[in-house]
Design an enzyme around this catalytic site. Structure first.
Site, PDB file in Angstrom:
ATOM      1  N   SER A   1       0.793  -1.363   0.036  1.00 11.22           N
ATOM      2  CA  SER A   1       0.155   0.031   0.058  1.00 11.22           C
ATOM      3  C   SER A   1       0.869   1.302  -0.343  1.00 11.22           C
ATOM      4  CB  SER A   1      -1.033  -0.183   1.372  1.00 11.22           C
ATOM      5  OG  SER A   1      -1.595   1.286   1.507  1.00 11.22           O
TER       6      SER A   1
ATOM      7  N   TYR B   1      -1.882  -1.341  10.818  1.00  4.43           N
ATOM      8  CA  TYR B   1      -2.020  -1.791   9.516  1.00  4.43           C
ATOM      9  C   TYR B   1      -0.869  -1.293   8.411  1.00  4.43           C
ATOM     10  CZ  TYR B   1      -3.745  -1.351   4.647  1.00  4.43           C
ATOM     11  OH  TYR B   1      -3.857  -1.642   3.199  1.00  4.43           O
TER      12      TYR B   1
HETATM   13  N1  LIG Z   1      -8.847  -0.552  -0.632  1.00  6.63           N
HETATM   14  C1  LIG Z   1      -7.739   0.059  -0.460  1.00  6.63           C
HETATM   15  O1  LIG Z   1      -7.656   1.494  -0.370  1.00  6.63           O
HETATM   16  C2  LIG Z   1      -6.348  -0.410  -0.457  1.00  6.63           C
HETATM   17  C3  LIG Z   1      -5.346   0.411  -0.671  1.00  6.63           C
HETATM   18  C4  LIG Z   1      -4.062  -0.199  -0.522  1.00  6.63           C
HETATM   19  C5  LIG Z   1      -3.990  -1.472  -0.227  1.00  6.63           C
HETATM   20  N2  LIG Z   1      -5.136  -2.266  -0.062  1.00  6.63           N
HETATM   21  C6  LIG Z   1      -4.877  -3.693  -0.136  1.00  6.63           C
HETATM   22  O2  LIG Z   1      -5.509  -4.457  -0.790  1.00  6.63           O
HETATM   23  C7  LIG Z   1      -5.762  -5.761  -0.415  1.00  6.63           C
HETATM   24  C8  LIG Z   1      -7.394  -6.082  -0.685  1.00  6.63           C
HETATM   25  O3  LIG Z   1      -7.997  -5.108   0.026  1.00  6.63           O
HETATM   26  P1  LIG Z   1      -9.647  -4.623  -0.284  1.00  6.63           P
HETATM   27  O4  LIG Z   1      -9.496  -3.175  -0.300  1.00  6.63           O
HETATM   28  O5  LIG Z   1      -9.962  -5.349  -1.701  1.00  6.63           O
HETATM   29  O6  LIG Z   1     -10.526  -5.222   0.893  1.00  6.63           O
HETATM   30  P2  LIG Z   1     -11.690  -5.994   0.857  1.00  6.63           P
HETATM   31  O7  LIG Z   1     -12.623  -5.510   0.009  1.00  6.63           O
HETATM   32  O8  LIG Z   1     -12.092  -5.788   2.370  1.00  6.63           O
HETATM   33  O9  LIG Z   1     -11.594  -7.372   0.731  1.00  6.63           O
HETATM   34  C9  LIG Z   1     -10.642  -8.086   1.717  1.00  6.63           C
HETATM   35  C10 LIG Z   1     -10.664  -9.538   1.148  1.00  6.63           C
HETATM   36  O10 LIG Z   1      -9.636 -10.302   1.930  1.00  6.63           O
HETATM   37  C11 LIG Z   1     -10.237 -11.581   2.624  1.00  6.63           C
HETATM   38  N3  LIG Z   1      -9.962 -11.566   3.778  1.00  6.63           N
HETATM   39  C12 LIG Z   1      -9.594 -10.857   4.719  1.00  6.63           C
HETATM   40  N4  LIG Z   1      -9.319 -11.550   6.105  1.00  6.63           N
HETATM   41  C13 LIG Z   1      -8.816 -12.667   5.530  1.00  6.63           C
HETATM   42  C14 LIG Z   1      -8.116 -13.882   6.087  1.00  6.63           C
HETATM   43  N5  LIG Z   1      -7.822 -13.645   7.410  1.00  6.63           N
HETATM   44  N6  LIG Z   1      -7.959 -14.961   5.536  1.00  6.63           N
HETATM   45  C15 LIG Z   1      -8.469 -15.112   4.238  1.00  6.63           C
HETATM   46  N7  LIG Z   1      -9.071 -13.972   3.580  1.00  6.63           N
HETATM   47  C16 LIG Z   1      -9.227 -12.918   4.177  1.00  6.63           C
HETATM   48  C17 LIG Z   1     -11.920 -11.047   2.540  1.00  6.63           C
HETATM   49  O11 LIG Z   1     -12.900 -12.169   2.663  1.00  6.63           O
HETATM   50  P3  LIG Z   1     -13.251 -12.668   3.991  1.00  6.63           P
HETATM   51  O12 LIG Z   1     -13.552 -11.380   5.002  1.00  6.63           O
HETATM   52  O13 LIG Z   1     -14.654 -13.418   3.924  1.00  6.63           O
HETATM   53  O14 LIG Z   1     -12.267 -13.231   4.722  1.00  6.63           O
HETATM   54  C18 LIG Z   1     -12.169 -10.262   1.208  1.00  6.63           C
HETATM   55  O15 LIG Z   1     -12.250 -11.277   0.144  1.00  6.63           O
HETATM   56  C19 LIG Z   1      -5.600  -5.878   1.013  1.00  6.63           C
HETATM   57  O16 LIG Z   1      -4.260  -6.507   1.313  1.00  6.63           O
HETATM   58  C20 LIG Z   1      -5.273  -4.411   1.283  1.00  6.63           C
HETATM   59  O17 LIG Z   1      -4.614  -3.911   2.442  1.00  6.63           O
HETATM   60  C21 LIG Z   1      -6.095  -1.680  -0.164  1.00  6.63           C
END
Ligand SMILES: NC(=O)c1ccc[n+]([C@@H]2O[C@H](COP(=O)([O-])OP(=O)(O)OC[C@H]3O[C@@H](n4cnc5c(N)ncnc54)[C@H](OP(=O)(O)O)[C@@H]3O)[C@@H](O)[C@H]2O)c1
Length: 256
Positions: A139, A152
């Protein structure tokens, strides 16, 4: 890296960025396997994209990773790409003395130990493939602390450091190590932060993944879309200013 005809495992493929990776990689003709904790979300995703394969698996649980490995490798011996995407971001007030010792490090188990353990478990198999890749999702918050979400930010800078070391150690193998340094994206991860940050400028997940896949296709090992470019410059030229700006939600929290 050729992005057709691969067999790809994506952690957290049921929502946000992971779901978008799933859609776009499937459309390119890859076999896509996804994980998540919530079986209902996995079933819904399978209904939406019937060609995918789903496994319920919690990336913060080492035993679940070993179980996942055994099942996936048996069913998909051609697995050659791993996308460490699953993650969680929490708002934490460190002045709250009631946070338990296990709870405080939950994001470390998911966002940092999870990908490190996944790599450790799947590496021997990936080494047997002709071409393979690991993509770790970090990130812009790996480059600057995000004080409203202190654990985080620590996990993402830790994962960035680990990813760079992994790339150096695997330089003589056929495994390519990519890092997606993602900017703020419109996904459910940010739902808890709507009072703290203005999400109007957040990138759409489809645009993020499209830029990322173009980067991977060109073997660009570090992909830094959108606002991450500005964060990179500011974190070098004006780190104190950047930290002050990004600390505003905590200033609000301490006043309330
Ligand atoms: N959105 C942003 O602004 C942003 C920015 C920079 C980086 N990121 C990174 O991008 C990645 C995806 O984020 P997102 O924004 O797409 O989040 P999201 O929409 O909340 O999706 C998170 C996904 O991870 C799964 N998950 C969470 N905890 C888990 C666990 N312990 N084991 C297996 N699966 C798990 C969730 O499913 P379940 O809850 O069913 O397990 C869901 O499928 C993350 O690493 C996040 O840090 C996001």
């Amino acid at each position: 890296m050729d992005l057709n005809n691969n067999t790809i495992l994506i952690t957290g493929g049921t929502s946000g960025i992971g779901l978008e990776f799933t859609k776009q990689l499937l459309a390119l003709g890859n076999t896509v396997i996804i994980t998540g904790r919530n079986q209902e979300k996995l079933d819904e995703t399978k209904k939406l994209l019937p060609k995918i394969y789903t496994f319920q698996s919690d990336v913060s649980d080492p035993k679940a990773i070993t179980e996942l490995y055994k099942k996936v490798i048996t069913q998909f011996p051609n697995l050659n790409m791993l996308i460490n995407n699953a993650g969680e971001m929490r708002k934490i007030n460190l002045n709250n003395l009631n946070i338990g010792l296990e709870d405080i490090t939950r994001e470390i188990d998911i966002n940092l130990s999870g990908p490190i353990r996944m790599v450790q478990q799947f590496l021997p198999h990936l080494k047997t493939q002709k071409t393979s890749a690991i993509i770790n999702v970090t990130s812009g918050l790996a480059l600057v602390p995000f004080p409203i979400s202190p654990i985080y930010g620590a996990t993402k800078s830790g994962l960035r450091s680990y990813t760079k070391s992994l790339r150096v150690q695997l330089k003589n193998t056929s495994i390519k190590i990519f890092e997606l340094v993602a900017p703020a994206v419109k996904t459910p991860l940010n739902d808890k932060f709507t009072d703290d940050v203005d999400n109007k400028t957040f990138m759409n997940p489809d645009k993020l993944v499209s830029i990322t896949l173009k980067g991977i296709a060109k073997n660009q090992l570090e992909i830094s879309p959108g606002s991450v470019k500005a964060i990179k410059i500011l974190s070098r030229l004006a780190p104190a200013f950047l930290l002050k700006q990004i600390s505003k939600p905590v200033d609000k929290l301490l006043k309330s």
